[in-house]
Design a protein around this motif. Structure first.
Motif, PDB file in Angstrom:
ATOM      1  N   UNK A   1       0.844  -1.196   0.000  1.00 30.04           N
ATOM      2  CA  UNK A   1       0.000   0.000   0.000  1.00 30.04           C
ATOM      3  C   UNK A   1       0.876   1.241   0.000  1.00 30.04           C
ATOM      4  N   UNK A   2       0.412   2.275  -0.697  1.00 28.18           N
ATOM      5  CA  UNK A   2       1.082   3.573  -0.661  1.00 28.18           C
ATOM      6  C   UNK A   2       0.017   4.637  -0.468  1.00 28.18           C
ATOM      7  N   UNK A   3       0.342   5.620   0.371  1.00 25.21           N
ATOM      8  CA  UNK A   3      -0.550   6.747   0.631  1.00 25.21           C
ATOM      9  C   UNK A   3       0.209   8.014   0.250  1.00 25.21           C
ATOM     10  N   UNK A   4      -0.332   8.775  -0.688  1.00 25.91           N
ATOM     11  CA  UNK A   4       0.282  10.031  -1.103  1.00 25.91           C
ATOM     12  C   UNK A   4      -0.321  11.186  -0.325  1.00 25.91           C
ATOM     13  N   UNK A   5       0.531  12.153   0.053  1.00 27.88           N
ATOM     14  CA  UNK A   5       0.088  13.361   0.743  1.00 27.88           C
ATOM     15  C   UNK A   5       0.165  14.522  -0.245  1.00 27.88           C
ATOM     16  N   UNK A   6      -0.953  15.169  -0.458  1.00 20.78           N
ATOM     17  CA  UNK A   6      -1.037  16.241  -1.447  1.00 20.78           C
ATOM     18  C   UNK A   6      -0.218  17.464  -1.049  1.00 20.78           C
TER      19      UNK A   6
END
Length: 186
Positions: free
Chosen positions: A97-102
């Motif tokens: 899983x990867x979570x991007x922070x805007x």
């Protein structure tokens, strides 16, 4: 004694930090090679990556994974993810899983200590198969032929975008789940 030393050294080398660094680098490369999240690497303020999250359930389920957090592609700390779920579920699976922070706000919110994704948060699956999502942003379904030609796309939701690549296992579920993350600075 020398016979015991060689197996011990092999085990220790397996868990060395370079092996872990390779695991994170390989996972990031896998997401970079997939069409759907590729653009996020160019514009995101930062991201959290989890090489392997293990998940299992039999009506009540759970998941756990360890990851690293990056700000402008620089390692800033470690994170853990725990998930609890309730509903019809049976089986087990492993996924990355990867979570991007805007922006800085989303990054700071995630790294503030204990961050939770509500049941409405959803991830975009980018491996072969079909997926469905429902949340406060609406409902939708998608299908793709493989991780490199996923037809799904995502936008930031509350400053974060999440992608998942299945690694293996078999799980049937119609459950409500929430994820909780902890962060430890480097």
């Amino acid at each position: 004694m020398p016979r015991l030393l060689l197996p011990l050294l092999l085990v220790l080398s397996f868990f060395s930090s370079s092996t872990l660094a390779d695991e994170y680098r390989d996972t990031v490369k896998m997401f970079q090679d997939a069409d759907a999240p590729n653009a996020f690497f160019k514009s995101a303020y930062g991201y959290a990556v989890f090489p392997t999250i293990g998940k299992a359930g039999f009506f009540i389920g759970g998941a756990y994974g360890e990851g690293r957090v990056y700000q402008h592609n620089k390692f800033t700390g470690t994170t853990t993810m725990t998930q609890a779920s309730v509903g019809f579920q049976l089986g087990g699976q492993a996924y990355s899983q990867i979570i991007f922070f805007e922006d800085a706000r989303a990054y700071n919110e995630f790294t503030s200590g204990n961050f939770e994704f509500s049941a409405q948060a959803s991830a975009i699956a980018i491996t072969a198969g079909a997926s469905a999502e429902a949340g406060t942003k609406g409902t939708g379904t998608s299908a793709s032929g493989g991780q490199n030609n996923a037809t799904t796309s995502a936008n930031y939701y509350r400053g974060m975008a999440t992608f998942v690549i299945a690694k293996g296992g078999l799980m049937y579920e119609a459950a409500i789940a929430g994820q909780k993350f902890s962060f430890t600075p480097k």
